[in-house]
Design a protein around this motif. Structure first.
Motif, PDB file in Angstrom:
ATOM      1  N   LEU A   9       0.734  -1.358  -0.095  1.00  0.00           N
ATOM      2  CA  LEU A   9       0.113  -0.151   0.094  1.00  0.00           C
ATOM      3  C   LEU A   9       0.746   1.227  -0.023  1.00  0.00           C
ATOM      4  O   LEU A   9       0.499   2.265  -0.799  1.00  0.00           O
ATOM      5  CB  LEU A   9      -0.890  -0.018   1.174  1.00  0.00           C
ATOM      6  CG  LEU A   9      -2.098  -0.903   1.218  1.00  0.00           C
ATOM      7  CD1 LEU A   9      -2.782  -0.997   2.513  1.00  0.00           C
ATOM      8  CD2 LEU A   9      -3.158  -0.553   0.149  1.00  0.00           C
ATOM      9  N   VAL A  10       1.863   1.316   0.859  1.00  0.00           N
ATOM     10  CA  VAL A  10       2.660   2.225   0.962  1.00  0.00           C
ATOM     11  C   VAL A  10       3.469   2.659  -0.304  1.00  0.00           C
ATOM     12  O   VAL A  10       3.582   3.790  -0.961  1.00  0.00           O
ATOM     13  CB  VAL A  10       3.864   2.351   2.199  1.00  0.00           C
ATOM     14  CG1 VAL A  10       4.867   3.374   1.996  1.00  0.00           C
ATOM     15  CG2 VAL A  10       3.118   2.166   3.552  1.00  0.00           C
ATOM     16  N   VAL A  11       4.268   1.662  -0.838  1.00  0.00           N
ATOM     17  CA  VAL A  11       4.782   1.734  -2.175  1.00  0.00           C
ATOM     18  C   VAL A  11       3.912   2.266  -3.575  1.00  0.00           C
ATOM     19  O   VAL A  11       4.492   3.216  -4.097  1.00  0.00           O
ATOM     20  CB  VAL A  11       5.662   0.235  -2.473  1.00  0.00           C
ATOM     21  CG1 VAL A  11       6.196   0.352  -3.727  1.00  0.00           C
ATOM     22  CG2 VAL A  11       6.601  -0.031  -1.330  1.00  0.00           C
ATOM     23  N   THR A  12       2.774   1.626  -3.409  1.00  0.00           N
ATOM     24  CA  THR A  12       1.847   2.130  -4.674  1.00  0.00           C
ATOM     25  C   THR A  12       1.362   3.367  -4.376  1.00  0.00           C
ATOM     26  O   THR A  12       1.273   4.335  -5.552  1.00  0.00           O
ATOM     27  CB  THR A  12       0.616   1.008  -4.504  1.00  0.00           C
ATOM     28  OG1 THR A  12       1.064  -0.138  -4.804  1.00  0.00           O
ATOM     29  CG2 THR A  12      -0.036   1.368  -5.755  1.00  0.00           C
ATOM     30  N   ALA A  13       1.175   3.965  -3.221  1.00  0.00           N
ATOM     31  CA  ALA A  13       0.781   5.137  -2.993  1.00  0.00           C
ATOM     32  C   ALA A  13       1.697   6.328  -3.325  1.00  0.00           C
ATOM     33  O   ALA A  13       1.543   7.290  -3.798  1.00  0.00           O
ATOM     34  CB  ALA A  13       0.048   5.420  -1.573  1.00  0.00           C
ATOM     35  N   VAL A  14       2.972   5.937  -2.666  1.00  0.00           N
ATOM     36  CA  VAL A  14       4.132   6.795  -2.982  1.00  0.00           C
ATOM     37  C   VAL A  14       4.270   6.956  -4.583  1.00  0.00           C
ATOM     38  O   VAL A  14       4.645   8.145  -5.193  1.00  0.00           O
ATOM     39  CB  VAL A  14       5.144   6.504  -2.188  1.00  0.00           C
ATOM     40  CG1 VAL A  14       6.402   7.153  -2.627  1.00  0.00           C
ATOM     41  CG2 VAL A  14       4.891   6.735  -0.966  1.00  0.00           C
ATOM     42  N   ALA A  15       4.251   5.603  -5.280  1.00  0.00           N
ATOM     43  CA  ALA A  15       4.648   5.733  -6.712  1.00  0.00           C
ATOM     44  C   ALA A  15       3.533   6.797  -7.400  1.00  0.00           C
ATOM     45  O   ALA A  15       3.951   7.264  -8.256  1.00  0.00           O
ATOM     46  CB  ALA A  15       4.669   4.458  -7.036  1.00  0.00           C
ATOM     47  N   ALA A  16       2.305   6.305  -7.191  1.00  0.00           N
ATOM     48  CA  ALA A  16       1.311   7.195  -7.647  1.00  0.00           C
ATOM     49  C   ALA A  16       1.383   8.496  -7.494  1.00  0.00           C
ATOM     50  O   ALA A  16       1.397   9.625  -8.559  1.00  0.00           O
ATOM     51  CB  ALA A  16      -0.020   6.830  -7.363  1.00  0.00           C
ATOM     52  N   TYR A  17       1.863   9.252  -6.282  1.00  0.00           N
ATOM     53  CA  TYR A  17       2.028  10.634  -6.204  1.00  0.00           C
ATOM     54  C   TYR A  17       3.155  11.106  -6.875  1.00  0.00           C
ATOM     55  O   TYR A  17       3.109  11.930  -7.549  1.00  0.00           O
ATOM     56  CB  TYR A  17       2.434  10.663  -4.529  1.00  0.00           C
ATOM     57  CG  TYR A  17       2.855  12.215  -4.213  1.00  0.00           C
ATOM     58  CD1 TYR A  17       1.809  13.098  -3.936  1.00  0.00           C
ATOM     59  CD2 TYR A  17       3.979  12.398  -4.324  1.00  0.00           C
ATOM     60  CE1 TYR A  17       2.284  14.583  -3.987  1.00  0.00           C
ATOM     61  CE2 TYR A  17       4.626  13.753  -3.946  1.00  0.00           C
ATOM     62  CZ  TYR A  17       3.587  14.727  -3.773  1.00  0.00           C
ATOM     63  OH  TYR A  17       3.982  16.106  -3.479  1.00  0.00           O
ATOM     64  N   LEU A  18       4.253  10.548  -6.865  1.00  0.00           N
ATOM     65  CA  LEU A  18       5.407  10.735  -7.639  1.00  0.00           C
ATOM     66  C   LEU A  18       5.102  10.768  -9.126  1.00  0.00           C
ATOM     67  O   LEU A  18       5.627  11.645  -9.956  1.00  0.00           O
ATOM     68  CB  LEU A  18       6.781   9.664  -7.567  1.00  0.00           C
ATOM     69  CG  LEU A  18       7.275   9.635  -6.098  1.00  0.00           C
ATOM     70  CD1 LEU A  18       8.293   8.711  -5.937  1.00  0.00           C
ATOM     71  CD2 LEU A  18       7.724  11.157  -5.682  1.00  0.00           C
ATOM     72  N   VAL A  19       4.400   9.940  -9.926  1.00  0.00           N
ATOM     73  CA  VAL A  19       4.053  10.017 -11.297  1.00  0.00           C
ATOM     74  C   VAL A  19       3.345  11.266 -11.506  1.00  0.00           C
ATOM     75  O   VAL A  19       3.321  11.972 -12.305  1.00  0.00           O
ATOM     76  CB  VAL A  19       3.426   8.705 -11.534  1.00  0.00           C
ATOM     77  CG1 VAL A  19       2.814   8.644 -12.964  1.00  0.00           C
ATOM     78  CG2 VAL A  19       4.366   7.693 -11.443  1.00  0.00           C
TER      79      VAL A  19
END
Length: 360
Positions: A9-19
């Motif tokens: 959950l953390v990795v996916t959310a952070v990746a979405a924010y960065l993109v």
């Protein structure tokens, strides 16, 4: 929620924010992207791609409805109702089925984030699609293939089935009574419930492997695993019938000690039935081990051992049949007992798992 899920959950959310932060440079803090990604990952954790796409559509539709309404209309009780009504209508129009409520839920979650311009609304929509795309990619790349869960479920079911068979055999050491009969029925009923749970675990494992890139490496549930679960599920039904038959024999014996069938639980009858049940118990464990064995050599070894036990069990069953043919009392009950044993013995044949054992 376990640690692995939390990390995903953390990795996916952070990746979405960065993109989103890199694509939408005019949006100060694109939080809608990680919010959407979190919703997608949470609801699609153990589901197939088809379910994931439905949830992507439901979340995206809800966000779009909220964004569109937020532009021309200020938030109020009636605008909230309008958003919910439109969301439900679109959810049914898109045939989202069980996911239809996720549309208004997603809309309400971001309604207060509404934009003041059409350009801002477009940014919100793009942000949502970025979050949905990243979330979906995260699901496809990290969703586990739940073969181990299904295999463990099968082994647990086999262990519980074997324990019940051993318990039935133990109770035949002496002439069984009312307490034994009641216990048999209760345990056999619980075994049927465990069999349904195992079937559910296998279905989830099969769904987790469909269109999952990781299944090409790890492999999905085997045909042998499916055959074994089906066989033990049917076996649980047959074992419940056997327990009921044994209970009926016990209750009849308690009420008819001097009439026909008075030798129903004679020592030699109990001995041969117990030996048959012992062989079935061992065969059940080996049957499950055959289905979950890591290689062909192990499968053949376990399958041969199961076959040998089944041959021995059929010998005891034939001896039991000879004894019951000499007892004229309550022959329909005798036939029912033997029929349940035959079905249990036949249902554990290793050939169902693709193993062709040699002669015992």
């Amino acid at each position: 929620m376990n640690w692995g899920t939390s990390v995903r959950l953390v990795v996916t959310a952070v990746a979405a924010y960065l993109v989103a932060d890199g694509v939408l440079t005019e949006v100060k803090i694109p939080l809608l992207a990680p919010l959407t990604a979190l919703l997608i990952v949470q609801v699609s954790l153990y589901q197939t791609l088809r379910h994931s796409l439905q949830r992507v559509l439901s979340v995206t539709t809800g966000v779009v409805v909220a964004v569109v309404v937020a532009v021309p209309i200020d938030f109020s009780w009636w605008s909230l109702g309008l958003v919910i009504a439109i969301s439900l209508l679109l959810g049914r129009l898109f045939k989202l089925g069980d996911h239809v409520l996720e549309v208004p839920i997603s809309a309400m979650l971001i309604l207060q984030l509404g934009s003041q311009t059409p350009a801002g609304a477009l940014d919100r929509i793009i942000e949502t699609f970025i979050g949905a795309l990243v979330g979906l990619i995260g699901v496809l790349l990290t969703s586990p293939v739940r073969v181990e869960t299904a295999e463990k479920g099968l082994l647990d079911l086999a262990s519980e089935t074997a324990d019940l068979l051993d318990s039935l055999a133990d109770d035949l050491h002496l002439e069984p009574g009312n307490v034994h009969a009641t216990t048999w029925l209760g345990r056999s009923r619980r075994l049927s419930e465990r069999a349904r749970d195992t079937e559910t675990k296998l279905s989830e494992a099969e769904e987790s492997a469909r269109l999952n890139p990781r299944a090409r490496i790890a492999g999905g549930p085997s045909q042998a695993l499916r055959a074994a679960v089906t066989a033990l599920e049917h076996g649980a039904i047959r074992l419940r019938g056997l327990a009921l038959c044994m209970a009926d024999r016990t209750w009849l014996q308690l009420h008819d000690r001097t009439g026909l069938g008075s030798d129903m639980w004679a020592t030699d009858v109990r001995t041969q039935l117990a030996l048959t049940l012992r062989c079935l118990s061992g065969a059940v464990r080996l049957f499950a081990a055959t289905a979950t064995a890591p290689g062909p050599e192990s499968r053949v070894r376990y399958g041969q051992a199961a076959h040998d036990l089944l041959v021995e069990g059929r010998g005891h069953r034939e001896a039991l049949g000879s004894l019951l043919r000499d007892d004229p009392g309550h022959w329909p009950l005798h036939g029912e007992l033997l029929a349940h044993l035959d079905r249990l013995l036949d249902g554990l044949a290793p050939i169902q798992l693709g193993v062709r054992p040699g002669p015992a």
